[in-house]
Design a protein around this motif. Structure first.
Motif, PDB file in Angstrom:
ATOM      1  N   LYS A   1       0.753  -1.140  -0.047  1.00  0.00           N
ATOM      2  CA  LYS A   1       0.027   0.024   0.185  1.00  0.00           C
ATOM      3  C   LYS A   1       1.010   1.143   0.161  1.00  0.00           C
ATOM      4  CE  LYS A   1      -4.178   1.768   1.651  1.00  0.00           C
ATOM      5  NZ  LYS A   1      -5.232   1.595   2.679  1.00  0.00           N
ATOM      6  N   ILE A   2       0.752   2.006  -0.915  1.00  0.00           N
ATOM      7  CA  ILE A   2       1.515   3.338  -1.275  1.00  0.00           C
ATOM      8  C   ILE A   2       0.310   4.377  -1.390  1.00  0.00           C
ATOM      9  CG2 ILE A   2       2.755   4.537  -2.363  1.00  0.00           C
ATOM     10  CD1 ILE A   2       4.274   2.114  -3.357  1.00  0.00           C
ATOM     11  N   GLY A   3       0.420   5.178  -0.212  1.00  0.00           N
ATOM     12  CA  GLY A   3      -0.758   6.420   0.017  1.00  0.00           C
ATOM     13  C   GLY A   3      -2.077   5.531   0.336  1.00  0.00           C
ATOM     14  N   ASP A   4      -2.952   5.930  -0.415  1.00  0.00           N
ATOM     15  CA  ASP A   4      -4.385   5.193  -0.258  1.00  0.00           C
ATOM     16  C   ASP A   4      -4.364   3.965  -1.713  1.00  0.00           C
ATOM     17  OD1 ASP A   4      -4.707   6.977  -2.433  1.00  0.00           O
ATOM     18  OD2 ASP A   4      -6.654   7.456  -1.636  1.00  0.00           O
ATOM     19  N   LYS A   5      -3.437   3.652  -2.227  1.00  0.00           N
ATOM     20  CA  LYS A   5      -3.336   2.692  -3.315  1.00  0.00           C
ATOM     21  C   LYS A   5      -2.660   1.352  -3.327  1.00  0.00           C
ATOM     22  CE  LYS A   5      -2.561   2.854  -8.138  1.00  0.00           C
ATOM     23  NZ  LYS A   5      -1.285   2.798  -9.074  1.00  0.00           N
ATOM     24  N   TRP A   6      -3.362   0.272  -3.598  1.00  0.00           N
ATOM     25  CA  TRP A   6      -2.284  -0.887  -3.522  1.00  0.00           C
ATOM     26  C   TRP A   6      -1.542  -0.976  -4.813  1.00  0.00           C
ATOM     27  CZ3 TRP A   6      -1.329  -3.421   0.723  1.00  0.00           C
ATOM     28  CH2 TRP A   6      -2.259  -3.349   1.546  1.00  0.00           C
ATOM     29  N   ASN A   7      -0.338  -1.316  -4.707  1.00  0.00           N
ATOM     30  CA  ASN A   7       0.514  -1.609  -6.037  1.00  0.00           C
ATOM     31  C   ASN A   7       1.054  -2.810  -5.732  1.00  0.00           C
ATOM     32  OD1 ASN A   7       0.412   1.044  -6.919  1.00  0.00           O
ATOM     33  ND2 ASN A   7       1.804   1.957  -5.964  1.00  0.00           N
ATOM     34  N   ILE A   8       1.320  -3.325  -7.328  1.00  0.00           N
ATOM     35  CA  ILE A   8       1.880  -4.565  -7.423  1.00  0.00           C
ATOM     36  C   ILE A   8       3.425  -4.280  -7.075  1.00  0.00           C
ATOM     37  CG2 ILE A   8       2.629  -6.379  -8.771  1.00  0.00           C
ATOM     38  CD1 ILE A   8       0.015  -6.014 -10.111  1.00  0.00           C
ATOM     39  N   THR A   9       4.160  -4.994  -6.030  1.00  0.00           N
ATOM     40  CA  THR A   9       5.504  -4.803  -6.017  1.00  0.00           C
ATOM     41  C   THR A   9       6.425  -5.714  -6.740  1.00  0.00           C
ATOM     42  OG1 THR A   9       5.469  -6.170  -3.806  1.00  0.00           O
ATOM     43  CG2 THR A   9       5.355  -3.733  -3.820  1.00  0.00           C
ATOM     44  N   GLN A  10       5.652  -7.193  -6.826  1.00  0.00           N
ATOM     45  CA  GLN A  10       6.366  -8.096  -7.701  1.00  0.00           C
ATOM     46  C   GLN A  10       5.399  -9.035  -8.197  1.00  0.00           C
ATOM     47  OE1 GLN A  10       8.810 -10.760  -5.017  1.00  0.00           O
ATOM     48  NE2 GLN A  10       9.043 -12.093  -6.482  1.00  0.00           N
ATOM     49  N   LEU A  11       5.995  -9.382  -9.426  1.00  0.00           N
ATOM     50  CA  LEU A  11       4.955 -10.248 -10.442  1.00  0.00           C
ATOM     51  C   LEU A  11       5.961 -11.292 -10.979  1.00  0.00           C
ATOM     52  CD1 LEU A  11       2.744 -11.117 -11.857  1.00  0.00           C
ATOM     53  CD2 LEU A  11       3.068  -9.558 -13.549  1.00  0.00           C
ATOM     54  N   THR A  12       5.725 -12.540 -10.738  1.00  0.00           N
ATOM     55  CA  THR A  12       6.710 -13.595 -11.095  1.00  0.00           C
ATOM     56  C   THR A  12       5.610 -14.571 -11.808  1.00  0.00           C
ATOM     57  OG1 THR A  12       8.144 -13.316  -9.052  1.00  0.00           O
ATOM     58  CG2 THR A  12       8.290 -15.585 -10.336  1.00  0.00           C
ATOM     59  N   ILE A  13       6.003 -14.729 -12.969  1.00  0.00           N
ATOM     60  CA  ILE A  13       5.301 -16.069 -13.556  1.00  0.00           C
ATOM     61  C   ILE A  13       6.400 -16.779 -14.256  1.00  0.00           C
ATOM     62  CG2 ILE A  13       3.926 -16.510 -15.628  1.00  0.00           C
ATOM     63  CD1 ILE A  13       2.873 -13.635 -15.619  1.00  0.00           C
ATOM     64  N   ASN A  14       6.637 -18.201 -13.638  1.00  0.00           N
ATOM     65  CA  ASN A  14       7.603 -19.031 -14.015  1.00  0.00           C
ATOM     66  C   ASN A  14       6.992 -20.431 -13.985  1.00  0.00           C
ATOM     67  OD1 ASN A  14       9.802 -17.274 -14.437  1.00  0.00           O
ATOM     68  ND2 ASN A  14       9.970 -17.194 -12.294  1.00  0.00           N
TER      69      ASN A  14
END
Length: 146
Positions: free
Chosen positions: A133-146
């Protein structure tokens, strides 16, 4: 007698305040869990549709990618958008579903199975997504597709 009554009222009013705080905390917790559920549902449907535009609203200024096509590292919002667009063009999504969602407030994440077609072959990959959560928004910090 007045002192006893005053002490009784003071204790009672403090207990009422504590009860209200507990109620508010539980209510806020339910709201936070519902917001996280909505975010993960939106991310899930974005991936299932291969919709980079819809997914990009959850990308932050720096997102870490580890993708099966060799992409690894931190990328800005613009870079991440084009990386995902290229990825979904190479790996056409046939199905996607989260099979585990952890709604821990400090480190929410989800894992799932990504089914796709690539060069005439059908296959699956495991997906891991973490949020912050950054400010009032949820952000993707990591995306792994393997």
């Amino acid at each position: 007698m007045k002192k006893l009554l005053f002490i009784f009222l003071l204790i009672t009013s403090n207990q009422i305040c504590f009860s209200q705080e507990s109620f508010i905390s539980k209510s806020d917790s339910k709201t936070a869990n519902q917001i996280l559920s909505n975010v993960f549902e939106d991310i899930e449907s974005s991936i299932r549709e291969g919709n980079v535009t819809k997914l990009s609203k959850y990308l932050g200024t720096q997102t870490y990618f580890s993708l099966s096509n060799g992409v690894n590292g931190y990328y800005s919002l613009n870079q991440a958008y084009y990386i995902l667009e290229n990825y979904f063009n190479l790996y056409k999504v046939t199905a996607f579903k989260f099979n585990q969602i952890t709604k821990d407030k400090s480190n929410p994440y989800a894992t799932g199975i990504f089914a796709y077609d690539s060069k005439g072959k059908r296959s699956t990959s495991k997906v891991y997504i973490s949020l912050k959560k950054i400010g009032d928004k949820w952000n993707i910090t990591q995306l792994t597709i393997n």
